[in-house]
Scaffold this motif. Structure first.
Motif, mmCIF file in Angstrom:
data_model
loop_
_atom_site.group_PDB
_atom_site.id
_atom_site.type_symbol
_atom_site.label_atom_id
_atom_site.label_comp_id
_atom_site.label_asym_id
_atom_site.label_seq_id
_atom_site.Cartn_x
_atom_site.Cartn_y
_atom_site.Cartn_z
ATOM 1 N N GLY A 1 -90.211 12.967 -15.553
ATOM 2 C CA GLY A 1 -90.094 12.406 -14.215
ATOM 3 C C GLY A 1 -90.787 13.263 -13.180
ATOM 4 N N THR A 2 -90.784 12.761 -11.976
ATOM 5 C CA THR A 2 -91.472 13.406 -10.854
ATOM 6 C C THR A 2 -90.626 13.269 -9.600
ATOM 7 N N ILE A 3 -90.603 14.311 -8.793
ATOM 8 C CA ILE A 3 -90.060 14.180 -7.436
ATOM 9 C C ILE A 3 -91.250 13.980 -6.507
ATOM 10 N N PRO A 4 -91.434 12.755 -5.978
ATOM 11 C CA PRO A 4 -92.558 12.539 -5.073
ATOM 12 C C PRO A 4 -92.299 13.206 -3.731
ATOM 13 N N ASN A 5 -93.350 13.812 -3.172
ATOM 14 C CA ASN A 5 -93.230 14.477 -1.870
ATOM 15 C C ASN A 5 -92.007 15.386 -1.811
ATOM 16 N N CYS A 6 -91.945 16.297 -2.756
ATOM 17 C CA CYS A 6 -90.825 17.247 -2.816
ATOM 18 C C CYS A 6 -90.847 18.132 -1.567
ATOM 19 N N LYS A 7 -89.713 18.197 -0.891
ATOM 20 C CA LYS A 7 -89.633 18.968 0.349
ATOM 21 C C LYS A 7 -88.734 20.190 0.144
ATOM 22 N N LEU A 8 -89.241 21.336 0.558
ATOM 23 C CA LEU A 8 -88.481 22.575 0.483
ATOM 24 C C LEU A 8 -88.094 23.015 1.886
ATOM 25 N N ALA A 9 -86.816 23.349 2.058
ATOM 26 C CA ALA A 9 -86.334 23.900 3.328
ATOM 27 C C ALA A 9 -86.538 25.410 3.280
ATOM 28 N N VAL A 10 -87.359 25.913 4.190
ATOM 29 C CA VAL A 10 -87.827 27.300 4.135
ATOM 30 C C VAL A 10 -87.503 28.026 5.439
ATOM 31 N N ALA A 11 -86.811 29.153 5.326
ATOM 32 C CA ALA A 11 -86.534 29.997 6.492
ATOM 33 C C ALA A 11 -87.310 31.297 6.344
ATOM 34 N N THR A 12 -88.027 31.691 7.380
ATOM 35 C CA THR A 12 -88.803 32.936 7.305
ATOM 36 C C THR A 12 -88.343 33.915 8.369
ATOM 37 N N HIS A 13 -88.479 35.198 8.034
ATOM 38 C CA HIS A 13 -88.099 36.288 8.940
ATOM 39 C C HIS A 13 -89.205 37.330 8.895
ATOM 40 N N GLY A 14 -89.630 37.800 10.067
ATOM 41 C CA GLY A 14 -90.699 38.797 10.110
ATOM 42 C C GLY A 14 -92.064 38.154 10.020
ATOM 43 N N ALA A 15 -93.087 38.996 9.845
ATOM 44 C CA ALA A 15 -94.472 38.510 9.843
ATOM 45 C C ALA A 15 -95.228 39.044 8.642
ATOM 46 N N LEU A 16 -96.150 38.234 8.158
ATOM 47 C CA LEU A 16 -97.014 38.639 7.047
ATOM 48 C C LEU A 16 -98.060 39.607 7.585
ATOM 49 N N ASN A 17 -98.254 40.725 6.896
ATOM 50 C CA ASN A 17 -99.253 41.697 7.358
ATOM 51 C C ASN A 17 -100.663 41.265 6.944
ATOM 52 N N ALA A 18 -101.654 41.992 7.417
ATOM 53 C CA ALA A 18 -103.053 41.607 7.176
ATOM 54 C C ALA A 18 -103.393 41.630 5.688
ATOM 55 N N ALA A 19 -102.802 42.588 4.966
ATOM 56 C CA ALA A 19 -103.080 42.694 3.526
ATOM 57 C C ALA A 19 -102.312 41.659 2.710
ATOM 58 N N LYS A 20 -101.385 40.973 3.357
ATOM 59 C CA LYS A 20 -100.541 39.970 2.689
ATOM 60 C C LYS A 20 -99.784 40.553 1.498
ATOM 61 N N ASP A 21 -99.352 41.809 1.638
ATOM 62 C CA ASP A 21 -98.644 42.448 0.509
ATOM 63 C C ASP A 21 -97.212 42.857 0.864
ATOM 64 N N ASN A 22 -96.677 42.279 1.962
ATOM 65 C CA ASN A 22 -95.314 42.651 2.372
ATOM 66 C C ASN A 22 -94.344 41.467 2.300
ATOM 67 N N ALA A 23 -94.666 40.505 1.433
ATOM 68 C CA ALA A 23 -93.822 39.308 1.335
ATOM 69 C C ALA A 23 -92.692 39.508 0.333
ATOM 70 N N ILE A 24 -91.505 39.064 0.729
ATOM 71 C CA ILE A 24 -90.318 39.109 -0.132
ATOM 72 C C ILE A 24 -89.777 37.689 -0.240
ATOM 73 N N LEU A 25 -89.512 37.266 -1.471
ATOM 74 C CA LEU A 25 -88.936 35.945 -1.700
ATOM 75 C C LEU A 25 -87.454 36.074 -2.010
ATOM 76 N N VAL A 26 -86.645 35.255 -1.331
ATOM 77 C CA VAL A 26 -85.208 35.203 -1.588
ATOM 78 C C VAL A 26 -84.826 33.762 -1.931
ATOM 79 N N PRO A 27 -84.582 33.444 -3.211
ATOM 80 C CA PRO A 27 -84.090 32.112 -3.579
ATOM 81 C C PRO A 27 -82.572 32.018 -3.385
ATOM 82 N N THR A 28 -82.054 30.816 -3.272
ATOM 83 C CA THR A 28 -80.629 30.627 -2.971
ATOM 84 C C THR A 28 -79.796 30.367 -4.223
ATOM 85 N N TRP A 29 -78.474 30.512 -4.055
ATOM 86 C CA TRP A 29 -77.543 30.302 -5.170
ATOM 87 C C TRP A 29 -76.826 28.958 -5.057
ATOM 88 N N TYR A 30 -76.021 28.670 -6.070
ATOM 89 C CA TYR A 30 -75.194 27.458 -6.112
ATOM 90 C C TYR A 30 -74.360 27.367 -4.845
#
Length: 351
Positions: free
Chosen positions: A29-58
């Motif tokens: 199966g497929t989820i058409p037009n899957c939408k993710l709710a995304v909250a961001t904090h802080g800013a991405l630096n020029a090197a783009k190497d300061n990103a942290i991903l936090v996935p959510t729990w049940y």
């Protein structure tokens, strides 16, 4: 499709809804037009190497991550890092059974796996944010399952990994735990095979689930020490009725069942033909495995057995009698241990 007022920016925001396009699912199966709710904090630096991903729990959303884990002077400091919190599919904020119309609404929502979430997140990070790596993936419980999946599936992308209170492969014992949570909901006559009008129709089932979470989510030592009183509740019954039942009562049962199905089948060995050692052996990220000492869902022994299979990893258990639901941020000393570990991990040089 029902518009449950519990889910939305008023209680869980701010976040942005990002359409990542059609998502093909592992189980068909497929989820058409899957939408993710995304909250961001802080800013991405020029090197783009300061990103942290936090996935959510049940049952959790980006709001509790913001409230408990992210802030000035914390390990996850928005002044230093670009922190991206992605609400899992089925969470109620991202595409979920209750907010999807047409043929996929409610009980007809397709089966989604941890791997589907991680592929969706990878698409989001690469296409929407232009990332080529993550400084850290960190998550608790189902967030830990996603953390492991990330580190196994995208070993060159993830530089550091911190799974908290969760396993890379769900155990038979934990599968049964989750099954009792599901049955608490599905055996309520008001559930009507997922075709209820609102969560209020399934109030008895959601209350039973809250009681099971009270038994398993906190530890025996938590009750012996009267920790519920420290949290402001005169009796265990008041704690169950106000805190625990109050937490679950407004949630959509089909959303909870969708997440639980995924949690029960979390298993990174699917990436290596069923060989868990081979799958965990792929991890290149510097990994700190952090179970909670009194967790009855994901006991430290289950986590340590997996940690031994991860090259260069460290076992860093967090001491707290609050057990699994210490993830809610109820124990400041546990949060201090966590921050110390994450700060050390983020300071570790990686390739």
């Amino acid at each position: 499709m029902n518009n449950n007022p519990y889910y939305g920016p008023e209680g869980h925001g701010p976040y942005e809804m990002i359409d990542i396009g059609d998502l093909l699912l592992e189980d068909g199966g497929t989820i058409p037009n899957c939408k993710l709710a995304v909250a961001t904090h802080g800013a991405l630096n020029a090197a783009k190497d300061n990103a942290i991903l936090v996935p959510t729990w049940y049952s959790g959303t980006s709001k509790i991550m913001e409230q408990v884990y992210i802030g000035a002077g914390r390990a996850l400091d928005p002044a230093k890092y670009f922190i991206i919190v992605v609400n899992q599919i089925g969470s109620g904020l991202s595409t979920s059974p209750h907010n999807t119309g047409g043929a996929m609404t409610g009980p007809n929502f397709p089966k989604v796996r941890i791997g589907d979430d991680v592929r969706a997140q990878h698409r989001l990070l690469t296409e929407n944010f232009g990332l080529k790596s993550l400084a850290l993936v960190v998550g608790g419980s189902m967030g830990a399952q996603q953390t492991y999946e990330w580190a196994v599936r995208y070993p060159d992308f993830v530089k550091r990994a911190a799974p908290i209170a969760g396993t890379a492969k769900n155990t038979e014992h934990d599968f049964l735990f989750a099954e009792t949570l599901n049955e608490a909901i599905t055996t309520d006559p008001g559930f009507r095979e997922g075709r209820y009008g609102s969560p209020a129709d399934v109030a008895a089932g959601l209350k039973r689930q809250a009681k099971l979470w009270t038994v398993m989510g906190w530890s025996t030592d938590f009750f012996r020490a009267n920790r519920h009183k420290a949290l402001g509740f005169e009796s265990v019954q008041a704690f169950i009725d106000t805190f625990m039942t109050g937490y679950f009562a407004p949630m959509d049962p089909n959303n909870l069942l969708s997440m639980a199905w995924k949690w029960q089948r979390g298993d990174v060995s699917r990436n290596a033909g069923g060989d868990l050692a081979a799958a965990l052996g792929r991890i290149k990220a510097k990994t700190f495995v952090m179970p909670i000492s009194h967790d009855m869902f994901f006991p430290p022994a289950d986590c340590e057995a997996e940690q031994r299979l991860i090259p260069g990893s460290e076992f860093r258990p967090l001491a707290s009698i609050d057990g699994h639901l210490g993830l809610f941020g109820t124990d400041p000393q546990m949060l201090a241990q966590l921050d110390a570990n994450l700060s050390e991990l983020l300071a570790t040089r990686v390739n």
